[in-house]
Enzyme design. Sequence first.
Site: not given
Ligand code: G3P
Length: 223
Positions: A95, A143, A202
Amino acid sequence: MALRTPLMVVNLKTYPQGHGEAGFALCREMAAVAEASGACLAAATSALDLRRFAHKGGVPVLAQHIDVAPAGAHTGAVLPEAAVAAGAVGTLVNHAERQLDWATIETTLARAREAGLATVLCTADVEATARGAALRPDYVAVEPPELIGGDISVSTARPEVISDSVAAVAGTGVPVLCGAGVKTRADVEKAMELGAAGILLASGVVKAKDPGAVLTELVRGLS
Ligand code: G3P
């Protein structure tokens, strides 16, 4: 409770709303939404909550991280076998908030595989997604780090990261999840249109005033 696509993984991180009683209540809400919608919703939990959430939370549970240390004298390590014994079906790997070098990623994937954990390998860009998919994790989750925790989703700000990642791994058969800033049904729909097999998110759920209502909307965008 196995993982399947389309998949939505909610990473509870270390948010206060994602731990202990609050985290447990959130898992139960996720389970209710999964039951009502037929969607596959999974929670990535802290190692401390994993056993309870896996056995009583009603959703498949992933570890947020595992270590590559073998059983023995390795104080503090989270062993893949211990995660399985606690009820985890899978684990996040690399992650953005728990990055590993490539050698450790390879070893972690191998250790997870041996232990019987499904793997969601997190990547930051198209190049890493292609390199990571070649290692045959069960999923890659791309991500862009700068969008994590923000209000503008990857689908809006960097749609090409999703479509190019999907194209880059097409030959491998590894499903691509995406995440960062995903907050709305439209964000999810756009990601799916671009070829994603699901979402890793998240804050949009964990920090929501009414996570059940948000999830109900979000899963509508999955199909
Ligand atoms: O693991 C999910 C993440 O890193 C994305 O976080 O808060 O942008 O949805 P978020």
